[in-house]
Design an enzyme around this catalytic site. Structure first.
Site, short mmCIF file in Angstrom:
data_model
loop_
_atom_site.label_atom_id
_atom_site.label_comp_id
_atom_site.label_asym_id
_atom_site.label_seq_id
_atom_site.Cartn_x
_atom_site.Cartn_y
_atom_site.Cartn_z
N ASP A 1 -8.61 -6.30 -0.30
CA ASP A 1 -7.77 -6.73 0.81
C ASP A 1 -8.46 -6.31 2.09
O ASP A 1 -9.21 -5.33 2.09
CB ASP A 1 -6.39 -6.07 0.78
CG ASP A 1 -6.46 -4.64 1.29
OD1 ASP A 1 -6.89 -3.75 0.53
OD2 ASP A 1 -6.15 -4.40 2.48
N HIS B 1 -8.13 -21.25 8.97
CA HIS B 1 -9.53 -21.50 8.57
C HIS B 1 -10.16 -20.27 7.93
O HIS B 1 -10.80 -20.38 6.87
CB HIS B 1 -10.40 -21.97 9.73
CG HIS B 1 -11.84 -21.94 9.35
ND1 HIS B 1 -12.42 -22.89 8.53
CD2 HIS B 1 -12.82 -21.01 9.56
CE1 HIS B 1 -13.67 -22.56 8.28
NE2 HIS B 1 -13.94 -21.42 8.89
N CYS C 1 -10.75 -27.19 4.49
CA CYS C 1 -9.41 -26.76 4.94
C CYS C 1 -8.81 -27.76 5.91
O CYS C 1 -9.50 -28.61 6.46
CB CYS C 1 -9.44 -25.36 5.53
SG CYS C 1 -9.86 -25.27 7.28
N CYS D 1 -10.38 -27.76 9.48
CA CYS D 1 -11.67 -28.44 9.59
C CYS D 1 -11.53 -29.96 9.42
O CYS D 1 -12.32 -30.73 9.95
CB CYS D 1 -12.65 -27.86 8.58
SG CYS D 1 -13.22 -26.20 9.07
N ASP E 1 0.85 -1.19 0.00
CA ASP E 1 0.00 0.00 0.00
C ASP E 1 0.89 1.25 0.00
O ASP E 1 2.12 1.16 0.04
CB ASP E 1 -0.96 -0.03 1.18
CG ASP E 1 -0.25 -0.03 2.52
OD1 ASP E 1 1.00 0.07 2.55
OD2 ASP E 1 -0.92 -0.16 3.54
N CYS F 1 -16.40 -27.06 4.92
CA CYS F 1 -15.08 -26.50 4.61
C CYS F 1 -14.07 -27.64 4.42
O CYS F 1 -14.05 -28.60 5.19
CB CYS F 1 -14.62 -25.58 5.74
SG CYS F 1 -12.98 -24.87 5.49
#
Lengths: 383, 383
Positions: free
Chosen positions: B277, B346, B317, B320, B91, B315
């Site tokens: 973002d 997660h 991931c 999980c 940024d 999920c």
């Protein structure tokens, strides 16, 4: 068979072997990372597996207080609770009761103590400590002992050792009557936990010998040497290990509790120790102290601010493969969470690698040569 | 070619595409996790790769203060510094100067500010802020802007917007003269960074339109919409996005800075936004707030203490797949480092999965249906 131990190779007093528990096999000599409250601080379980870690130590005292034994029992035991389908060992709770809690009161019956979290009152007897460990469901559990304070006089040490022996007998009696209550008893085809005894005896060789002999008479599948690395010089630790270990059976694993530096663990293997645990690699990592094949690195030092090299050029861990000292120094100086995670992964890799090399050296009959290459940096200073 | 952007599919105003930078390709729409000081707090870079993250945002203000631009320049740029051989965006530093530092003084020339770390004085002009971003070496860098405070009167907002436009021209001029100074210029065959412009204009639609039109006249390879999500109601954010985005070129990426919730990001994609973002998924994770397909989960709640289910049954991931709510609740209640790591993994997985689904829906011409299935939970409330 809930527990099998076999020795595959010997080299001097050092032994290479393996033991099998209901949640898997462990190659020895083994260093067990400490996962106090069912987590090795900052490191996910899949990373522990990648590191080749085969067994973790959890602290009974901490898990008893939070989240509590009933919660873990209901969730199937600590292995399932933490998503670690591999062996776990819990300590007796004795050491933490003596070192962390306030206002403890020791009687023949047990120990009254106050939680370091909220000041609430609790009582551990040999029976209740074993009940807690059965509820937690680790593969290997430890007899409830009194960790004699250091320094202590001879008479006081002998009395403490005698009480630990009586507590060991009570621990075993309770365990034998209740071992089928482990949360995973049915799903593991009636296998259960293994209860190890603990040798005490302070800094007196004759008490260490007597404690070892009389603990062996109680007949456990493995034996720990406790009450060491409590502030005594290293030479004293070695002397006490030697005094005890000669009276422990050859065909059972020997577990030296609470040691040590990367150099020390090699030398305890030389004395015939099969298992060790210590917070040092993980706690030191969180404080920015890294172990390398070229010695200690204090990562916060400004000298590493622009150092593009890895922590340890001889290390194959994923931290050394990817990150520079400059980056790790930046993370530490910036108080970033990732510093603690990456530092811990490296230190554990270094310890695990040390143990793998020790094991291989024993198998090849080259252990003396290997140990000579790992000099103890200072006879007295720890870390 | 340091930057290429192509749109592969459109569905209503939503677009699916990809852009290519010197450190790799990014599929859009994309959510960029925030790695303030060159780390996504608590998550190792290999895990970010496993999550499918293609681009990170780093904060210029923070890296400028620590470890400093010269250090990162000497180490080859922020990608090499942090061991992330993929695209990075920095940024402008403007937002942090206005939100984090003390005693700032804004003049036409630039901003005098004091470090939030040690109180030391610093000065960012458009030229020095771009010089800092060139030294850091991100693939995409941002023109130095003034993030107008909220609320602000019309005249004040217009004056601020005008200054941001002058600063944008100065930013571009400095960048064009110095872009070959990026640390990896030679090794990337003369490719360099891409400088994006930033639309300001506060909460006034006509100023947003004018800012967009005049920023486009300056001709950047991409355009951000800044100064939103600063406390205004969500309906106002959408109105301001709409006021600006209609005047941004179709063939350039549009980046809405600092948003949003999982539902909001879908609806900004519907408005034609390509890049976003936000600290929300990572910061919320560290405070125990988890995003799931069934809504928010505040993991510290006692109701999860014995809950064997995963955070989100839908999920895929690795958190999980392995850990229960009971374990994550225990880690959080025990203030364990691993809580922050696993919760962050997660939440990032949930955001990345949301964006992948949005992209696929656009490609299939099913985006309206998809977005309708992600209702904004409350018109005004954020998070």
């Amino acid at each position: 068979m809930s527990f099998r131990f076999e020795i595959e190779a010997r080299d001097g007093s050092a032994r290479a072997g393996r033991f099998v528990t209901p949640h898997g096999e462990v190659q020895t000599p083994v260093f067990m990372p400490v996962g106090t409250v069912a987590t090795v601080k900052g490191v996910p379980q899949d990373t522990l597996e990648e590191l080749g870690i085969q067994i973790l130590l959890n602290n009974t005292y901490h898990l008893y207080l939070r989240p509590g034994v009933d919660t873990i029992r209901r969730l199937g035991g600590v292995q399932r609770f933490m998503g670690w389908d591999h062996p776990i060992l819990t300590d007796s709770g004795g050491f933490q009761v003596f070192s962390l809690s306030d206002l403890r009161k020791v009687t023949e019956d047990g120990v009254m103590f106050r939680s370091h979290l909220d000041g609430s009152s609790h009582f551990f007897s040999p029976e209740s400590a074993i009940a807690a460990q059965i509820g937690l469901g680790a593969d290997i559990i430890m007899a409830f002992d009194e960790c004699t304070e250091h320094p202590a006089e001879y008479t006081r040490t002998r009395d403490s050792m005698e009480m630990t022996l009586r507590w060991a007998a009570r621990s075993k009696e309770y365990f034998e009557e209740h071992k089928q209550e482990v949360p995973w008893f049915a799903e593991r085809s009636g296998e259960s936990q293994s209860l190890f005894g603990i040798v005490q005896g302070g800094m007196f060789a004759d008490l260490r010998r007597e404690s070892a002999q009389r603990t062996v008479e109680l007949d456990f599948p493995g034996y720990a040497i406790g009450g060491l690395s409590v502030g005594e010089p290293r030479a004293m630790t070695c002397e006490m290990v030697n005094a005890a270990i000669r009276f422990l059976p050859e065909d059972k694993p020997r577990y030296l509790m609470g040691v040590g530096t990367p150099e020390e663990i090699v030398h305890y293997v030389a004395q015939g120790v099969d298992m060790m645990d210590c917070v040092l690699p993980t706690r030191a990592a969180r404080h920015g102290l890294l172990f390398t094949s070229a010695g200690r690195v204090t990562i916060k030092n400004a000298r590493y601010a622009a150092d593009e090299s890895a922590i340890d050029a001889n290390c194959g861990c994923k931290v050394c493969a990817r990150y520079s000292r400059a980056y790790l120094r930046h993370l530490y100086a910036s108080n970033e969470l990732l510093a603690q995670t990456l530092n811990t992964i490296h230190n554990l890799a270094f310890y695990l690698d040390t143990m793998r090399k020790a094991r291989r050296a024993i198998q090849r009959g080259e252990f003396a040569e290997f140990a000579a290459g790992v000099p103890l940096p200072d006879a007295e200073k720890r870390v």
